[in-house]
Design an enzyme around this catalytic site. Structure first.
Site, PDB file in Angstrom:
ATOM      1  N   GLU A  44      24.595  -1.515  31.120  1.00  0.00           N
ATOM      2  CA  GLU A  44      25.821  -1.244  31.907  1.00  0.00           C
ATOM      3  C   GLU A  44      25.568  -1.794  33.305  1.00  0.00           C
ATOM      4  O   GLU A  44      26.692  -2.098  33.853  1.00  0.00           O
ATOM      5  CB  GLU A  44      25.413   0.553  32.142  1.00  0.00           C
ATOM      6  CG  GLU A  44      26.531   1.072  33.047  1.00  0.00           C
ATOM      7  CD  GLU A  44      26.211   1.060  34.527  1.00  0.00           C
ATOM      8  OE1 GLU A  44      27.052   1.159  35.249  1.00  0.00           O
ATOM      9  OE2 GLU A  44      24.893   1.202  34.844  1.00  0.00           O
ATOM     10  N   ASP A  48      29.027  -4.019  34.279  1.00  0.00           N
ATOM     11  CA  ASP A  48      29.686  -3.705  35.519  1.00  0.00           C
ATOM     12  C   ASP A  48      30.139  -4.891  36.312  1.00  0.00           C
ATOM     13  O   ASP A  48      31.081  -5.024  36.938  1.00  0.00           O
ATOM     14  CB  ASP A  48      28.964  -2.572  36.376  1.00  0.00           C
ATOM     15  CG  ASP A  48      29.451  -2.296  37.596  1.00  0.00           C
ATOM     16  OD1 ASP A  48      30.480  -1.644  37.627  1.00  0.00           O
ATOM     17  OD2 ASP A  48      28.957  -2.510  38.803  1.00  0.00           O
ATOM     18  N   ASP A 117      30.180   4.471  32.077  1.00  0.00           N
ATOM     19  CA  ASP A 117      28.929   3.810  31.711  1.00  0.00           C
ATOM     20  C   ASP A 117      28.815   3.019  30.480  1.00  0.00           C
ATOM     21  O   ASP A 117      28.638   1.977  30.288  1.00  0.00           O
ATOM     22  CB  ASP A 117      27.786   4.630  32.155  1.00  0.00           C
ATOM     23  CG  ASP A 117      27.469   5.138  33.527  1.00  0.00           C
ATOM     24  OD1 ASP A 117      28.323   4.227  34.248  1.00  0.00           O
ATOM     25  OD2 ASP A 117      26.752   5.805  33.911  1.00  0.00           O
ATOM     26  N   GLU A 120      31.243   0.014  29.962  1.00  0.00           N
ATOM     27  CA  GLU A 120      30.552  -0.955  30.898  1.00  0.00           C
ATOM     28  C   GLU A 120      29.242  -1.743  30.133  1.00  0.00           C
ATOM     29  O   GLU A 120      28.956  -2.827  29.967  1.00  0.00           O
ATOM     30  CB  GLU A 120      30.011  -0.467  32.045  1.00  0.00           C
ATOM     31  CG  GLU A 120      31.255  -0.553  33.094  1.00  0.00           C
ATOM     32  CD  GLU A 120      31.088   0.198  34.324  1.00  0.00           C
ATOM     33  OE1 GLU A 120      31.941   0.246  35.379  1.00  0.00           O
ATOM     34  OE2 GLU A 120      30.022   0.549  34.484  1.00  0.00           O
TER      35      GLU A 120
END
EC number: 3.1.26.3
Length: 223
Positions: A44, A48, A117, A120
């Site tokens: 994650e 991101d 999350d 990502e």
């Protein structure tokens, strides 16, 4: 994870190693209950960063008329937790999430933060397995509709355009989060009895992101 395999192959022509794919769907509550099972937090973190870079570069290249503030607001709208979670919901990814018993009972598979999350993490998994170009293509496929919406906001400032469409005096509520050296601003605006949200590194960016969210909803209904 057979259902995820089929989904990724059908919609994105994408395959990932089973172990890596599974890790992308493991929430920390599941790994806590199952000993040494690796969770998706590292993926994650990477996803991101990839998401932010891909969207930033795309906006920079395709919106030459945008100021730095407009670019930041557009990016904030696209990569916000609400926007990314919405994409995850549309793909029905929540049903594949591996959650601890308590988190599952609390409705974790429908939580905005967990869904964001998760998506990502999936981006991070593509980056790890196939490199940046494949991860970029995956991101652009995921957020393509939101990028198109942003492109339609270039004639008017989003707040001005929303004001014209609604013909009402809109009130934006703004709250701040985080320490003084790293403030995050979150704004909301009510349109047609529904609240829309946005966030950014300044009050103005957050308000513009909220306006973009409202505009996207209004234009989807009219199309």
């Amino acid at each position: 994870m057979d259902g995820v395999d089929e989904l990724l192959l059908r919609k994105f022509n994408l395959t990932l190693p089973p172990g890596l794919l599974r890790t992308a769907f493991v929430h920390k509550s599941f790994s806590f209950e199952n000993g040494a099972c690796q969770n998706n937090e590292r993926l994650e973190f990477l996803g991101d960063a990839v998401l932010g870079l891909v969207v930033s570069h795309y906006l920079f290249e395709t919106c030459p008329e945008y100021t730095e503030g407009q670019l930041s607001a557009a990016r904030s709208y696209i990569v916000s937790g609400t926007s990314i979670a919405q994409i995850a919901k549309e793909l029905n990814l929540g049903q594949f999430m591996l959650l601890g018993k308590g988190e599952k009972l609390a409705g974790g598979m429908d939580k905005t933060s967990l869904l964001a999350d998760l998506l990502e993490s999936l981006i991070g998994a593509v980056m790890v397995d196939q490199g940046f170009e494949s991860a970029r293509d995956f991101v652009l496929a995921l957020v393509g509709e939101k990028l198109r919406q942003v492109g339609e906001f270039s004639v008017d400032d989003p707040k001005t355009k929303l004001q014209k469409l609604t013909r009402t005096q809109l009130v934006y509520e703004v709250v701040t989060e985080g320490p003084p050296h790293s403030r995050t601003f979150k704004a909301s605006v009510i349109v047609n009895e529904k609240r829309f949200f946005g966030q950014g590194s300044s009050k103005k960016q957050a308000q513009v992101a909220a306006a973009m969210s409202a505009l996207a909803s209004l234009e989807n209904k009219s199309s």
